[in-house]
Design a protein around this motif. Structure first.
Motif, PDB file in Angstrom:
ATOM      1  N   GLU A 240     -16.768  89.650 109.619  1.00 24.41           N
ATOM      2  CA  GLU A 240     -17.761  89.599 110.684  1.00 24.41           C
ATOM      3  C   GLU A 240     -17.392  90.559 111.809  1.00 24.41           C
ATOM      4  OE1 GLU A 240     -20.492  87.903 110.241  1.00 24.41           O
ATOM      5  OE2 GLU A 240     -19.714  87.181 108.323  1.00 24.41           O
ATOM      6  N   GLY A 241     -18.388  90.908 112.593  1.00 24.04           N
ATOM      7  CA  GLY A 241     -18.154  91.753 113.763  1.00 24.04           C
ATOM      8  C   GLY A 241     -18.493  93.206 113.507  1.00 24.04           C
ATOM      9  N   ARG A 242     -18.734  93.903 114.630  1.00 30.31           N
ATOM     10  CA  ARG A 242     -19.140  95.297 114.545  1.00 30.31           C
ATOM     11  C   ARG A 242     -18.048  96.185 113.968  1.00 30.31           C
ATOM     12  NH1 ARG A 242     -21.664  98.783 119.610  1.00 30.31           N
ATOM     13  NH2 ARG A 242     -22.119 100.696 118.413  1.00 30.31           N
ATOM     14  N   SER A 243     -16.792  95.904 114.305  1.00 25.93           N
ATOM     15  CA  SER A 243     -15.691  96.752 113.848  1.00 25.93           C
ATOM     16  C   SER A 243     -15.530  96.710 112.336  1.00 25.93           C
ATOM     17  CB  SER A 243     -14.387  96.328 114.525  1.00 25.93           C
ATOM     18  OG  SER A 243     -14.070  94.996 114.184  1.00 25.93           O
TER      19      SER A 243
ATOM     20  N   ARG B 147     -18.082  96.464 110.210  1.00 22.72           N
ATOM     21  CA  ARG B 147     -19.386  96.734 109.625  1.00 22.72           C
ATOM     22  C   ARG B 147     -19.284  97.614 108.375  1.00 22.72           C
ATOM     23  NH1 ARG B 147     -24.365  99.943 112.690  1.00 22.72           N
ATOM     24  NH2 ARG B 147     -25.858  99.828 110.940  1.00 22.72           N
TER      25      ARG B 147
ATOM     26  N   ARG C 102     -17.941  95.580 105.487  1.00 23.09           N
ATOM     27  CA  ARG C 102     -18.941  94.588 105.087  1.00 23.09           C
ATOM     28  C   ARG C 102     -20.058  95.241 104.275  1.00 23.09           C
ATOM     29  NH1 ARG C 102     -19.546  92.780 109.725  1.00 23.09           N
ATOM     30  NH2 ARG C 102     -21.438  93.885 110.378  1.00 23.09           N
ATOM     31  N   GLN C 103     -20.500  96.410 104.666  1.00 29.56           N
ATOM     32  CA  GLN C 103     -21.562  97.105 103.934  1.00 29.56           C
ATOM     33  C   GLN C 103     -21.073  97.545 102.548  1.00 29.56           C
ATOM     34  OE1 GLN C 103     -22.621 100.245 106.650  1.00 29.56           O
ATOM     35  NE2 GLN C 103     -24.227  99.027 107.643  1.00 29.56           N
TER      36      GLN C 103
ATOM     37  N   LYS D 279      -9.814 100.838 108.729  1.00 30.09           N
ATOM     38  CA  LYS D 279     -11.111 100.153 108.663  1.00 30.09           C
ATOM     39  C   LYS D 279     -10.967  98.636 108.589  1.00 30.09           C
ATOM     40  CE  LYS D 279     -12.155 102.310 104.883  1.00 30.09           C
ATOM     41  NZ  LYS D 279     -12.858 102.814 103.670  1.00 30.09           N
TER      42      LYS D 279
ATOM     43  N   GLN E 113      -8.897  96.885 110.388  1.00 27.98           N
ATOM     44  CA  GLN E 113      -8.398  96.406 111.681  1.00 27.98           C
ATOM     45  C   GLN E 113      -7.065  95.674 111.527  1.00 27.98           C
ATOM     46  OE1 GLN E 113     -10.157  97.212 114.600  1.00 27.98           O
ATOM     47  NE2 GLN E 113     -11.251  98.436 113.067  1.00 27.98           N
TER      48      GLN E 113
END
Length: 563
Positions: free
Chosen positions: A342-345, A347, A350-351, A519, A521
Motif C-alpha cells: 500500500e501507499g504511493r511509494s 505504486r 503494486r502495479q 523500489k 523501500q
C-alpha cells in the motif's frame, strides 16, 4: 636521516623496486656492446667462450631479477635467497663479459642491501608450487633440447657436412647453458646465431621455472566434511548475527578457526589476495582470535588480506586488528512487520504484481527440504537455462550451488504461469532461525515484466508460514552516491563520481541493481571493504572482481591453471 633512509629501502616494496631496476640495467648492459678496450683485455685473459656465455647469462639473470621483484614485494624468503645469489652471480658476469665495473659494483651493492634486509623476507613459498617447478626444470630442458635439435636439423645449410643427429642433440643441450657444442659451422655468423637462439631457449626455460615457482597458489584446501560440520554448528548458534553468514559454506572457500574454536573466517586466495567475505562466524567475543589467525597466515605466505562486504560490527573488529575500512555500499533489508504494497511509494511494485496476476502468474514458496526430487531437478534445470552466460557470478553474497539437500532450510520462491510452466525463481539461504538472504534470482527472459516484484511480494506474503521476520535482498554498490548525487545541491565531486558510476553501469548494472532494490523501500545497511593499506587497494579490487566473476580469464588459461 641516513638511518631512516636505510630502514625505508630495506622494506619489501623498496627492495622489490631496486631489484627490478638492477635487473633491467643488467639486461640492457648485456644487449648493448661493451667498451672496446675493456673487451680486448677480457679476451686476452679468458677463452673466447667466456665473454659470450657471460653476456647471455647476464641477460638471463637480469630477466629473472625482474621477475623476482614481484615475489620480493610479498616478502618471500625463497625469492630473497634467489635474488641474493643471482645478484652476486650478476656481478661476476658483468666483469667476465667486458669488465663492466659500474654494473658489477651496482650488483654488489644490491647484495649488501639484500643481506641487510634479510629480516623482512620471511614469507613461506606458496602451497603446491614445488611440484610444478620441478616438473618444469625436468621436462623443460628436454623439450627445449628437442626444439633446438629440430631447428639445427632444419637449418643445416651452414653446418660442416657430415654433422650427425647425436652431435646436434649434444649441441642443442649444451647451447641451452651457453656452452659451445660439437657442431661446427662454415660461417661464424651461423654459429653465433645458433648460440643465441639456444641460449634464448635455455633462458626461457629458466624464466618459466621461476614464474611457476613464484606463481600464487589457489590457496588452502576447500571446505571438507569436518570443517563444514563445525561451521554449521557455529551457524546454528550465531548465524543470526550477519545476513551473509551462510555463504561461508561455499565449496571454494577455505576456513581458519580461532584458537578456541568458537569463531572462524572463511576466505579464498585470489592471485596474491586472501579474500574473506562478510563478518567472522561464531561468538563475537572470539572474533579477534580468528582474525589474528587469518592475518598471521596471510603474513606467513605473503598474501594481502582483504574483506568484502563486512557489516559495521565486523568492520570495527577488523579495524581493531589493524585494518582500514571503506564503505562499499548498502544491503537492502526488508522487515516483514513493516512491508506493505500500500501507499504511493509502492505504486510501481503494486502495479507490477497486478500485471503479473492478470497474466495468470502465481507464486509459491517452500523450503528446499520440502520439495520432491522431480520438482527440485526441474528447478535446477531451469536455473541453469536462465543463467546469463556460462559463468556463475558471485562470491561474497552467493552460495555457488543450488538445490542440494544439505541446504534444506533454504527457501525457493517459484513463479508459474497458468499452464504450470516455471517462469522464474528466487533462492534464499537461511539467516539465522528467522531470516532469509537472497542468493539467486533467475527468470525466463520471455516472461511478463514485473515477475521479480511478484516473487518478492509473494515471499513476503508467505513469511508467517515460513517463520521469517526479515529478508535480505541484493547488495547495492555505492548506493549512497546514487542517492545523494541526484539530489539538488550535490557537490561537483559527488556529481563526477556519480557520472563515473553511471558509465560503469553500462557494463556491471550498478545503478539498475540499486533501483531494483530501492523500489521496495528497504532499510539500507552499510557494508564495508577492509584492507591493510591504501597501496593494496588496486590488487584487492582486481581480486574482488575476479572472485565475483566480473573479470574472467579465457577458458584455455583456466585449463592451464587447473592442470
Amino acid at each position: 636521516m641516513w638511518r631512516r633512509l636505510w630502514t625505508t629501502v630495506r622494506t619489501p616494496s623498496w627492495v622489490a623496486r631496486i631489484v627490478g631496476l638492477v635487473g633491467a640495467v643488467t639486461v640492457v648492459s648485456a644487449v648493448l656492446p661493451g667498451f672496446r678496450d675493456r673487451t680486448r683485455i677480457i679476451y686476452e685473459l679468458v677463452p673466447d667462450a667466456f665473454p659470450a656465455a657471460a653476456t647471455t647469462g647476464a641477460a638471463a639473470v637480469g630477466l629473472v631479477l625482474v621477475v623476482l621483484s614481484r615475489a620480493l614485494r610479498r616478502g618471500k624468503a625463497r625469492a630473497w635467497l634467489l635474488a641474493t645469489v643471482l645478484a652476486a652471480v650478476a656481478a661476476l658476469l658483468h666483469l667476465l663479459k667486458g669488465l663492466d665495473v659500474e654494473e658489477a659494483v651496482l650488483s654488489l651493492a644490491l647484495v649488501v642491501l639484500l643481506l641487510g634486509a634479510r629480516g623482512n623476507f620471511t614469507a613461506k613459498p606458496d602451497p603446491r608450487s614445488l611440484s610444478r617447478t620441478v616438473a618444469v626444470l625436468v621436462i623443460g630442458p628436454l623439450v627445449a633440447t628437442v626444439l633446438g635439435w629440430l631447428w639445427l636439423a632444419i637449418d643445416a645449410d651452414g653446418q660442416v657436412p657430415g654433422t650427425g643427429t647425436p652431435a646436434r642433440f649434444a649441441h642443442a643441450f649444451l647451447g641451452l647453458f651457453g656452452i659451445t657444442g660439437p657442431v661446427r659451422f662454415i660461417d661464424q655468423r651461423d654459429g653465433q646465431r645458433a648460440a643465441v637462439a639456444l641460449v634464448v631457449l635455455g633462458a626461457s626455460v629458466l624464466l618459466v621455472a621461476f614464474l611457476v615457482a613464484l606463481a600464487p597458489a589457489d590457496g588452502p584446501h576447500g571446505l571438507n566434511a569436518e570443517e563444514d560440520g563445525r561451521l554449521r554448528a557455529l551457524l546454528d548458534s550465531w548465524g543470526s548475527i550477519d545476513s551473509l553468514s551462510y555463504f561461508a559454506l561455499r565449496n571454494d572457500r577455505s576456513v581458519i578457526f580461532s584458537p578456541s574454536g568458537k569463531a572462524a573466517i572463511t576466505y579464498r586466495v585470489v592471485g596474491t589476495v586472501s579474500l574473506a567475505a562478510g563478518d567472522p562466524l561464531g561468538d563475537p567475543e572470539a572474533w579477534p582470535g580468528a582474525i589474528a589467525e587469518w592475518l598471521a597466515e596471510a603474513r606467513s605466505f605473503g598474501w594481502v588480506p582483504a574483506v568484502l562486504a563486512a557489516s559495521e560490527r565486523g568492520a570495527e573488529a577488523f579495524h581493531r586488528a589493524g585494518m582500514d575500512a571503506l564503505e562499499l555500499g548498502d544491503e537492502a533489508i526488508l522487515h516483514v512487520g513493516e512491508f506493505s504494497l500500500e501507499g504511493r511509494s509502492m505504486r510501481g511494485v503494486r502495479q507490477a504484481v497486478s500485471r503479473c496476476e492478470r497474466a495468470g502468474l502465481q507464486v509459491t514458496c517452500a523450503r528446499v527440504a520440502d520439495l520432491d526430487d522431480e520438482t527440485l531437478e526441474c528447478v535446477r534445470t531451469h536455473a541453469d537455462q536462465w543463467r546469463d552466460g556460462a559463468v556463475e557470478r558471485g562470491f561474497s553474497m552467493a552460495l555457488g550451488r543450488f538445490g542440494e539437500r544439505a541446504d534444506g532450510q533454504a527457501v525457493v520462491a517459484l513463479c508459474r504461469d497458468g499452464a504450470g510452466e516455471l517462469r522464474g525463481l528466487l533462492h534464499f539461504v537461511p539467516w539465522g532461525a528467522d531470516g532469509l538472504s537472497l542468493d539467486l534470482m533467475r527468470r525466463d527472459r520471455e516472461s511478463e515484466n514485473g515477475i521479480v516484484e511478484q516473487m518478492v511480494a509473494g515471499l513476503m506474503a508467505e513469511t508467517a508460514a515460513l517463520g521469517v521476520r526479515r529478508v535480505s535482498l541484493n547488495f547495492a554498490v555505492f548506493r549512497s552516491v546514487f542517492a545523494r548525487g541526484e539530489r539538488l545541491g550535490a557537490g561537483p565531486v559527488l556529481r563526477v563520481w556519480r557520472a563515473v558510476l553511471l558509465w560503469a553501469s553500462r557494463f556491471w548494472q550498478i545503478e539498475s541493481l540499486y533501483r531494483a532494490n530501492a523500489k521496495y523501500q528497504p532499510e539500507w545497511v552499510p557494508r564495508f571493504v577492509c584492507f591493510r593499506s591504501s597501496a593494496d587497494l588496486p590488487r584487492v579490487s582486481v581480486a574482488a572482481l575476479r572472485a565475483e566473476a566480473f573479470l574472467v580469464a579465457p577458458s584455455w588459461v583456466q585449463r592451464f591453471v587447473r592442470s
